[in-house]
Design an enzyme around this catalytic site. Structure first.
Site, short mmCIF file in Angstrom:
data_model
loop_
_atom_site.label_atom_id
_atom_site.label_comp_id
_atom_site.label_asym_id
_atom_site.label_seq_id
_atom_site.Cartn_x
_atom_site.Cartn_y
_atom_site.Cartn_z
N ASP A 44 0.81 -1.21 0.00
CA ASP A 44 0.00 0.00 0.00
C ASP A 44 0.85 1.27 0.00
OD1 ASP A 44 -2.25 -1.54 -0.05
OD2 ASP A 44 -2.84 -1.16 2.03
N ASP A 144 -4.34 13.10 22.21
CA ASP A 144 -3.05 12.90 21.55
C ASP A 144 -3.07 13.46 20.14
OD1 ASP A 144 -1.97 11.66 23.74
OD2 ASP A 144 -2.00 9.64 22.89
N ALA A 152 -11.44 5.98 1.31
CA ALA A 152 -10.34 5.07 0.97
C ALA A 152 -9.38 4.90 2.13
CB ALA A 152 -9.59 5.58 -0.26
N ASN A 158 -7.25 5.55 10.56
CA ASN A 158 -8.56 5.85 11.13
C ASN A 158 -9.16 4.64 11.84
OD1 ASN A 158 -11.27 7.40 11.19
ND2 ASN A 158 -11.77 5.57 10.03
N SER A 160 -7.54 2.05 13.07
CA SER A 160 -6.73 1.75 14.25
C SER A 160 -7.07 2.68 15.41
CB SER A 160 -5.25 1.87 13.91
OG SER A 160 -4.87 0.91 12.94
#
Length: 255
Positions: A44, A144, A152, A158, A160
């Site tokens: 990726d 954080d 996509a 996102n 995770s």
């Protein structure tokens, strides 16, 4: 769709480079700037890199997995490549445009295919004010960080960060906090793809924040604006029945 000129790009990994050489011998290898389709051999990371490099050309890109992470890639096979390309389904992706104002007064822009993310730079939690379409929606997010993801990119960082998976054809953006401390129960929001987001960094000298658009980072930002750039179309090719829409649906049922 029939493609006459194929360009092959690959990572430096031996497996990917060997595949590039084998496919080039078999199908020819045009220069990327002269090709009408690019085949990316890797993971990726290479797919995103290739899309960034050719973002403004509107050239279709077909990935084959010769790397470690291949969510955006098709299965590698060296047979019948021209037929696979002709039968491939096309997904159109629009990037996010980030405008970052820095502590030194400078302003910078960058494009993101997956997400724009803000991160705290030190042990101090970030404090961020969030506005949508000119209206303040959250006066102070202590966290954080926070990110905005495209459909996509919704299965990447996102996901995770416990953000929602967004169908590829949904006209939505995912706004997701990263380790929110206050308000502790806020899990983010789904926004129209036309939304204009603004992030203001509070107590910026004490709590410095960096902004990252995919792989482009700016440190000590003061304000960040994010919106979809609908003027840029990026074309990704997928084998039938294994398109990006199907992969995103499948991802939601993995456990």
């Amino acid at each position: 769709m029939k493609f006459e000129k194929i360009a092959f790009v690959a990572t430096e990994m031996p497996e990917a480079e060997a595949a590039r050489k084998a496919l080039s011998r078999r199908y020819g290898d045009a220069k990327p700037e002269e090709a009408d389709v690019i085949v990316a051999l890797g993971g990726d990371g290479l797919m995103l890199q290739t899309m960034h490099q050719h973002m403004k050309r509107r050239i279709p890109i077909y990935g084959m997995n010769r790397g470690s992470v291949g969510f955006l890639m098709n299965e590698y096979r060296d047979d019948n490549l021209t037929e696979r390309l002709a039968a491939a389904e096309c997904a159109t992706i629009h990037p996010l445009r980030m405008r970052a104002s820095l502590a030194d007064g400078s302003c910078h822009e960058a494009l993101a295919i997956n997400e724009v993310a803000l991160f705290r730079e030190t042990y101090q939690a970030a404090k961020i004010r969030i506005s949508i379409d000119g209206k303040t929606r959250m006066e102070e997010l202590v966290c954080d960080g926070v990110l905005v993801a495209t459909p996509a990119g919704s299965t990447a960082y996102n996901l995770s960060a416990q953000g929602p998976i967004v169908p590829i054809d949904a006209a939505l953006l995912a706004l997701t906090p990263i380790s929110a401390f206050r308000p502790r129960r806020w899990r983010g929001a789904l926004l129209s793809h036309r939304a204009q987001l603004r992030f203001e960094i509070l107590e910026a000298e004490k709590r410095p924040v960096s902004a990252v658009a995919d792989h482009t980072e700016f440190r000590q930002v003061r304000e960040v604006e994010v919106e979809e750039d609908g003027s840029i179309d990026m074309l990704m090719l997928f084998d039938p029945d294994h398109g990006l829409e199907e992969r995103i649906i499948t991802e939601q049922f993995l456990y």
